[in-house]
Scaffold this motif. Structure first.
Motif, PDB file in Angstrom:
ATOM      1  N   VAL A   1       6.765   7.020   4.436  1.00  0.00           N
ATOM      2  CA  VAL A   1       5.384   7.374   4.765  1.00  0.00           C
ATOM      3  C   VAL A   1       4.448   6.352   4.129  1.00  0.00           C
ATOM      4  N   HIS A   2       3.571   5.780   4.936  1.00  0.00           N
ATOM      5  CA  HIS A   2       2.582   4.818   4.439  1.00  0.00           C
ATOM      6  C   HIS A   2       1.286   5.570   4.133  1.00  0.00           C
ATOM      7  N   LEU A   3       0.904   5.564   2.865  1.00  0.00           N
ATOM      8  CA  LEU A   3      -0.286   6.270   2.405  1.00  0.00           C
ATOM      9  C   LEU A   3      -1.362   5.273   1.990  1.00  0.00           C
ATOM     10  N   LYS A   4      -2.598   5.526   2.394  1.00  0.00           N
ATOM     11  CA  LYS A   4      -3.721   4.703   1.966  1.00  0.00           C
ATOM     12  C   LYS A   4      -4.607   5.556   1.053  1.00  0.00           C
ATOM     13  N   PRO A   5      -4.761   5.151  -0.227  1.00  0.00           N
ATOM     14  CA  PRO A   5      -5.552   5.961  -1.156  1.00  0.00           C
ATOM     15  C   PRO A   5      -7.038   5.939  -0.815  1.00  0.00           C
ATOM     16  N   LYS A   6      -7.696   7.055  -1.091  1.00  0.00           N
ATOM     17  CA  LYS A   6      -9.128   7.186  -0.842  1.00  0.00           C
ATOM     18  C   LYS A   6      -9.959   6.968  -2.095  1.00  0.00           C
ATOM     19  N   ARG A   7      -9.340   7.121  -3.289  1.00  0.00           N
ATOM     20  CA  ARG A   7     -10.076   6.934  -4.543  1.00  0.00           C
ATOM     21  C   ARG A   7      -9.094   6.524  -5.627  1.00  0.00           C
ATOM     22  N   ALA A   8      -9.611   5.880  -6.671  1.00  0.00           N
ATOM     23  CA  ALA A   8      -8.769   5.424  -7.771  1.00  0.00           C
ATOM     24  C   ALA A   8      -8.324   6.606  -8.627  1.00  0.00           C
ATOM     25  N   GLY A   9      -7.157   6.469  -9.254  1.00  0.00           N
ATOM     26  CA  GLY A   9      -6.643   7.516 -10.123  1.00  0.00           C
ATOM     27  C   GLY A   9      -5.142   7.422 -10.270  1.00  0.00           C
TER      28      GLY A   9
ATOM     29  N   GLY B   1       8.812  -4.794  -9.091  1.00  0.00           N
ATOM     30  CA  GLY B   1       7.953  -3.859  -8.384  1.00  0.00           C
ATOM     31  C   GLY B   1       6.554  -3.871  -8.958  1.00  0.00           C
ATOM     32  N   LEU B   2       5.619  -3.212  -8.254  1.00  0.00           N
ATOM     33  CA  LEU B   2       4.241  -3.116  -8.699  1.00  0.00           C
ATOM     34  C   LEU B   2       3.996  -1.749  -9.313  1.00  0.00           C
ATOM     35  N   GLY B   3       3.427  -1.742 -10.513  1.00  0.00           N
ATOM     36  CA  GLY B   3       3.167  -0.488 -11.195  1.00  0.00           C
ATOM     37  C   GLY B   3       1.942   0.228 -10.675  1.00  0.00           C
ATOM     38  N   ASN B   4       1.063  -0.480  -9.977  1.00  0.00           N
ATOM     39  CA  ASN B   4      -0.108   0.165  -9.403  1.00  0.00           C
ATOM     40  C   ASN B   4      -0.596  -0.646  -8.195  1.00  0.00           C
TER      41      ASN B   4
ATOM     42  N   GLY C   1      -9.234   6.139 -13.222  1.00  0.00           N
ATOM     43  CA  GLY C   1      -8.928   5.115 -12.229  1.00  0.00           C
ATOM     44  C   GLY C   1      -9.633   3.800 -12.482  1.00  0.00           C
ATOM     45  N   ALA C   2     -10.804   3.840 -13.113  1.00  0.00           N
ATOM     46  CA  ALA C   2     -11.543   2.608 -13.374  1.00  0.00           C
ATOM     47  C   ALA C   2     -10.833   1.713 -14.384  1.00  0.00           C
ATOM     48  N   ARG C   3      -9.919   2.278 -15.166  1.00  0.00           N
ATOM     49  CA  ARG C   3      -9.205   1.495 -16.182  1.00  0.00           C
ATOM     50  C   ARG C   3      -7.889   0.918 -15.658  1.00  0.00           C
ATOM     51  N   ILE C   4      -7.383   1.459 -14.572  1.00  0.00           N
ATOM     52  CA  ILE C   4      -6.082   1.016 -14.063  1.00  0.00           C
ATOM     53  C   ILE C   4      -6.186  -0.421 -13.562  1.00  0.00           C
TER      54      ILE C   4
END
Length: 349
Positions: free
Chosen positions: A74-82, A124-127, A157-160
């Motif tokens: 499943v390909h998911l596109k995030p709507k907000r950081a977190g 891999g990518l952690g975020n 999310g602003a810190r990630i």
């Protein structure tokens, strides 16, 4: 006269009721049909619609050599950081008594647009960032009663992708301007790091040498790295490490990196716990990203009491220099979960 014995075929036919069957005294559960994708999609959408959009999905079989199984990708596109712990629970239908149920917790970290995507050991990518797409693997064979939940968010999310330290920024680099770098247009060679790990039980130590690079400009290529120094053309052939450098803010598709799994026996009693990663071998970078690649290892075994020291095992000498090669871009489909990403790589240039 003895009564006629039934034929072997008749005995087997009588011993195999449908559905489900018994063969020679053992009971086997009939494999149920694969879950309807429409039902899976609705269940997942109900759980994540506040924070993610489902942009596409498909079923994908894995070969036995790669672990087997049928996965719903499943390909998911995030709507907000977190930081999102997505839970997937199911009942197992493989016919074994234990475990009967399981729950996966898959972690998805989303930073703001343009944040750094943390590379985890080149595997891999952690975020990801806002605008990116995350591939969520859900195994659907030998399972039923799939349930999804996304009940909490944690980590600002602003810190990630903003405050985590990058590799090679701790001041222990050894720069060397004599190392030839055919990838200078795309990667800056910052120097080498030498780290030592003592052997606690048998004495001795392992010395690891790693090269540190910083991405400079857009491109795609394979980074070949070996020990020995000298003419880069003298290094042995190899596929190297696939690298894609994209312009800042360019959306990418990444694979969810880690999951924790809890399995339960009857009556939801705890049975087992495990954690594993969906590993890939592909670097997706932005200019300014720093990463490290090991290129040589030296193992020293010291004498203990009357036991003499064993010969050293070396991967390039006492203090080897890295040899850097620019190789054609290629991704190994047989490594880890690379096969799920190959069709979704960012374009070159």
């Amino acid at each position: 006269m003895s009564p006629a014995l039934p034929s072997r075929r008749r005995l087997l036919r009588a011993a195999i009721p449908i559905p489900g069957f018994v063969l020679l005294g053992r009971a086997f559960a009939q494999e149920p049909a694969k879950p309807e994708v429409e039902d899976l999609r609705k269940r997942l959408a109900d759980a994540v619609e506040r924070d993610f959009e489902i942009v596409q999905d498909r079923l994908r079989e894995r070969s036995p050599a790669r672990g087997g199984g049928t996965y719903w990708l499943v390909h998911l596109k995030p709507k907000r950081a977190g930081h999102y712990p997505l839970k997937h629970a199911c009942r197992y239908t493989h016919g074994h008594q234990h475990p009967e149920e399981g729950e996966d917790e898959i972690f998805i970290r989303v930073g703001e647009t343009g944040a750094r995507r943390d590379n985890l050991g080149n595997l891999g990518l952690g975020n990801v960032c806002l605008g990116d797409t995350v591939i969520l693997p859900v195994r659907v064979d030998q399972t039923a009663e799939h349930r999804f939940s996304l009940e909490s968010r944690y980590e600002d999310g602003a810190r990630i992708g903003r405050e985590e330290p990058s590799a090679g920024e701790d001041g222990d680099l050894s720069p060397d301007g004599t190392v030839a770098n055919p990838l200078e247009a795309h990667l800056e060679y910052l120097g080498a790091i030498r780290s030592t790990m003592p052997h606690r039980s048998v004495g001795g130590e392992t010395v690891v040498h790693a090269a540190v690079f910083k991405a400079k400009s857009v491109g795609r290529f394979n980074l070949g790295l070996s020990a020995g120094g000298g003419d880069p053309a003298a290094a042995g052939p190899g596929e190297g490490l696939p690298v894609i450098v994209v312009a800042p803010g360019t959306p990418v598709t990444a694979l969810a990196y880690h999951r924790n799994t809890v399995r339960y026996s009857d009556n939801r009693r705890f049975a087992a716990h495990s954690g594993d990663n969906y590993m890939t071998r592909l670097l997706i970078l932005q200019p300014g990203d720093v990463f490290t690649v090991e290129y040589a290892t030296l193992i020293r075994r010291r004498a203990i009491g009357k036991t003499p020291a064993l010969p050293e095992e070396s991967g390039g000498g006492e203090d080897p220099k890295p040899t850097i090669q620019k190789l054609p871009f290629a991704v190994d489909a047989d490594f880890g979960c690379n096969e799920w990403l190959i069709d979704h790589l960012p374009a070159a240039g």
